[in-house]
Design an enzyme around this catalytic site. Sequence first.
Site, PDB file in Angstrom:
ATOM      1  N   GLY A  76       0.820  -1.222   0.000  1.00 47.56           N
ATOM      2  CA  GLY A  76       0.000   0.000   0.000  1.00 47.56           C
ATOM      3  C   GLY A  76       0.848   1.263   0.000  1.00 47.56           C
ATOM      4  O   GLY A  76       2.089   1.204   0.031  1.00 47.56           O
ATOM      5  N   ASP A  77       0.156   2.392   0.002  1.00 47.57           N
ATOM      6  CA  ASP A  77       0.815   3.704  -0.102  1.00 47.57           C
ATOM      7  C   ASP A  77       1.758   4.025   1.048  1.00 47.57           C
ATOM      8  O   ASP A  77       2.861   4.502   0.848  1.00 47.57           O
ATOM      9  CB  ASP A  77      -0.258   4.796  -0.125  1.00 47.57           C
ATOM     10  CG  ASP A  77      -0.622   5.140  -1.536  1.00 47.57           C
ATOM     11  OD1 ASP A  77       0.000   4.549  -2.449  1.00 47.57           O
ATOM     12  OD2 ASP A  77      -1.522   5.994  -1.713  1.00 47.57           O
ATOM     13  N   TYR A  96       3.094  11.958  14.151  1.00 49.93           N
ATOM     14  CA  TYR A  96       3.637  13.246  14.598  1.00 49.93           C
ATOM     15  C   TYR A  96       4.487  13.080  15.866  1.00 49.93           C
ATOM     16  O   TYR A  96       5.394  13.845  16.107  1.00 49.93           O
ATOM     17  CB  TYR A  96       2.515  14.277  14.784  1.00 49.93           C
ATOM     18  CG  TYR A  96       2.451  15.196  13.578  1.00 49.93           C
ATOM     19  CD1 TYR A  96       2.220  14.664  12.320  1.00 49.93           C
ATOM     20  CD2 TYR A  96       2.683  16.569  13.687  1.00 49.93           C
ATOM     21  CE1 TYR A  96       2.216  15.468  11.205  1.00 49.93           C
ATOM     22  CE2 TYR A  96       2.686  17.383  12.571  1.00 49.93           C
ATOM     23  CZ  TYR A  96       2.453  16.825  11.333  1.00 49.93           C
ATOM     24  OH  TYR A  96       2.473  17.627  10.214  1.00 49.93           O
ATOM     25  N   GLY A 113       6.560  10.934  16.334  1.00 45.68           N
ATOM     26  CA  GLY A 113       7.899  10.448  15.979  1.00 45.68           C
ATOM     27  C   GLY A 113       8.729  11.516  15.292  1.00 45.68           C
ATOM     28  O   GLY A 113       9.904  11.296  14.983  1.00 45.68           O
ATOM     29  N   LYS A 114       8.158  12.677  15.027  1.00 44.05           N
ATOM     30  CA  LYS A 114       8.912  13.724  14.309  1.00 44.05           C
ATOM     31  C   LYS A 114      10.042  14.228  15.198  1.00 44.05           C
ATOM     32  O   LYS A 114       9.864  14.387  16.411  1.00 44.05           O
ATOM     33  CB  LYS A 114       7.981  14.877  13.956  1.00 44.05           C
ATOM     34  CG  LYS A 114       6.840  14.454  13.055  1.00 44.05           C
ATOM     35  CD  LYS A 114       6.764  15.312  11.850  1.00 44.05           C
ATOM     36  CE  LYS A 114       5.744  14.759  10.896  1.00 44.05           C
ATOM     37  NZ  LYS A 114       5.985  15.082   9.520  1.00 44.05           N
ATOM     38  N   ASP A 131      -8.905  13.723  10.668  1.00 46.55           N
ATOM     39  CA  ASP A 131      -7.654  13.274  10.054  1.00 46.55           C
ATOM     40  C   ASP A 131      -6.434  13.772  10.824  1.00 46.55           C
ATOM     41  O   ASP A 131      -5.505  13.008  11.095  1.00 46.55           O
ATOM     42  CB  ASP A 131      -7.606  13.772   8.597  1.00 46.55           C
ATOM     43  CG  ASP A 131      -6.452  13.165   7.818  1.00 46.55           C
ATOM     44  OD1 ASP A 131      -6.049  12.031   8.149  1.00 46.55           O
ATOM     45  OD2 ASP A 131      -5.941  13.815   6.896  1.00 46.55           O
ATOM     46  N   HIS A 150      -2.929  14.550  15.642  1.00 45.60           N
ATOM     47  CA  HIS A 150      -1.616  15.224  15.574  1.00 45.60           C
ATOM     48  C   HIS A 150      -1.613  16.558  16.331  1.00 45.60           C
ATOM     49  O   HIS A 150      -0.775  16.805  17.190  1.00 45.60           O
ATOM     50  CB  HIS A 150      -1.212  15.545  14.128  1.00 45.60           C
ATOM     51  CG  HIS A 150      -1.183  14.369  13.210  1.00 45.60           C
ATOM     52  ND1 HIS A 150      -0.933  13.095  13.628  1.00 45.60           N
ATOM     53  CD2 HIS A 150      -1.343  14.279  11.865  1.00 45.60           C
ATOM     54  CE1 HIS A 150      -0.962  12.272  12.583  1.00 45.60           C
ATOM     55  NE2 HIS A 150      -1.214  12.976  11.506  1.00 45.60           N
TER      56      HIS A 150
END
Length: 802
Positions: free
Chosen positions: A44-45, A212, A214-215, A269, A274
């Site tokens: 998948g994407d 987010y 993990g950023k 979303d 986030h």
Amino acid sequence: MSFYCKLMSKMKLLLYFCIYVKIFSFIFAYELQHTDVVLLGGTGDLAKKYLWQGFFSLFQKYSNENSSFSFTAIGRTVYEEGTKKLKEILTSSVKCGKEKNDTCEEKKSEFISLVKYANLKTQYEYETFCQNLSKKEMSTKNGHIFYLSIPPSAYESTVKTLSEYCYRNDNETWTRFVLEKPFGRDLESAQQQANTIAEYVQETDLFRIDHYLGKSVVKQILLFRKSNKETLEPLLNRQYVDRIEIVMKEIIGVKDRTEFYNQVGVIRDVMQNHLTELLTLVTMELPRNLTDSKEIEEQRNRLLIKVRPVRESGILTGQYSKYLEEAIGAKGNLSQSKYTPTFAAALLKIENSRWTGVPFILMSGKMLDERSSYIRIIFRERIFCVTGCTDGNSSHMHYPRQLIFQIGHGDVPSPGILVSKSLFKPVWCPGLTELSVTSKDSLIHGQRPGDFHYAVSKDKHEAYKSLIEDMYLGCKESFVTLERLLLLWKIWSPVLESIETRVTRIYKEGADHSLNFRIDNDHLVFINDSQSDILELEDSIVHDVKPIISPTDMLMIPSTFMGENLVCKDLIFLFHSLADRIKNIAVMAIQKRNVFHLALSGGNSPVPLFQILAEDSDFPWSVTHIWQVDERCVSQKSDKSNFLSIYQNLIRHINIPFFNIHFMPVDINGRICEESDKGDNHYEEAVKYILDDLRFDAVLLGLGKDGHTASLFPGEKYSSFLSDNKLVAYTKAKDQSQRMSLLLPLINKARDIIVLVTGKSKHGILQTLSEITSNNAKIPITLVKPADGNLTWYIDYGAWMG
Ligand code: BG6
């Protein structure tokens, strides 16, 4: 190196505790470990964009003679086709990056050759596959990772199947299930999904990903706060912070994801997860020990409990103009697409001593003018420029003071932390490198680049790389716990439900200024054409009101009605001006008597007023007493209870002393309006005891279609409403249901009486009243006549014009 920096380096060591434990056990126990990674949705994407690269990094770092891996991509296509597709994906997406050298290239080939494809459909196929997993190696320890990069609708059944055939909880095997958001679409569905999954998998083995977290800059937030504790923490509060903006702007659209996007929209979303997670990191109390994940989690949750659910008037939505076209192309559900927001801005409030009154703006949109995500903390300006002011305005408040966590893209060379030089000189800790800011633009977040201290993360990893490593090491602090997930939903669920069919503003792709908005009296309005938004808002508040009034009609509105003052406005303006009026009355009462007594009626009409009052953090609640005008004889838990409505929309949001709340005692230990309990007498006694002169400062009344007010209905004995020796009584409504009500002698003594009338359905009774020349005792409202006070009608255009 400062004390904090030294501490930080130590803490960083501790933060990697998990790594050390693992390495230690590998080296000293000579433990052989084999890990099976099963990536469902492996072609998948998401897998293509981030996950395979993340697993390659894991493989690079942790595969050695004691630790081996195997990888399986599970997909929906048949074996040959799937295998081919997988190879293509791996060849194009797995990269060595900067460390392009032979060793890396060798590892990469080894990795690619290890990844196998499987197309599992039936239970039997899963069973066989899972049996083979643990047979692979002669290892002493087996790890099974099931990464579900599949549609969330398939989570529950997939987890069930996997747990049935693959979940081994023996001493030799550890298992991790990794799930991608969205986790449910509201509080209820999230809870339900969690319950189902909990039947099969223990919470400790579940890893819910919010990428987010993990950023690299996000991972630095708490460390930065800690290392600058002495300078920054005293500033991070309502006294110094003007507002906080948490923003994620994108230039891309929804592309071929309209079907998914119609289900979620931008709020579900990215905002519920986030952006609210980011809010938590900058506003929670700073944990004493950053290596204690339990304490961090407790502080996070303690903060989230204090975030007020977002209000309908605190959220703006928009949709880019091509979205519907895209949805038509994708043959999606058009009736739903019409309401799907691709842009939203929300005003959040935190009710605790640190943050009360500070606005938090969360904003995100697709197809906007730039790609940038950041947290921007704007401090109040207390500096006046006297000399050397560059804009020529010598007394002008000069230097902006802000702290920015630039999480992705934007105008800076690389994600990092920016601190206005006029704020303080930060201590940069080991994970950060100081740089000087350069930008193609003359200003960054409204400030000259040279006016910032700036540092970037040394480790510029992809979020997924770091999360996959944390998950492998079993470090749960980078993942969303169930408790936190439910708290996040509590903030967003109610508003999502109420704006489900709200018509969104259509905006042009790119830089469309019509999306600009402002905070107005604790709600958000688009700057241009705010009128139309107010109308939308009105629609959602009172459904039968669609005020259309021409300027000529407006001029013809008189200043009195039935010989008393009249305020007639558009619904939302009416509520705001009424809220202002009540506040003025309160301030005057407090100046004169040090206390303010307010009697409130129930029903739906005053709810928006309660909400506006609740938002006003300057209202003198500590010296205000709240009384009830009337109450229905129902349990206090019933949604018909007037007190419950006042409580839910007002009282629970304000800091009012408990002893200043006077609810009508209709529910005495579950006995509802028992005459023998003499609830009416008790209320009357309370009034007499607390109000020396029996005068409320303000009484808010409503008006029924039949002319009733408070709970004084036509058809009752008027003499009883007017009798001077009774102030409170049980009464009966038209349908014979029992009520409790203040009586006219008490109401008429008030210093200010306000009659609030909204909505088209009240037009008829207003017309009747306007035609009455003399008092008509059959219509209770006509008996409301202040003895020595003011009466003001607050009527909206809907009720006025019909
Ligand atoms: C995802 C959303 O979680 O985050 C996408 O589903 C969004 O709609 C993406 O585009 C943005 O992530 P990033 O890391 O590019 O800021």
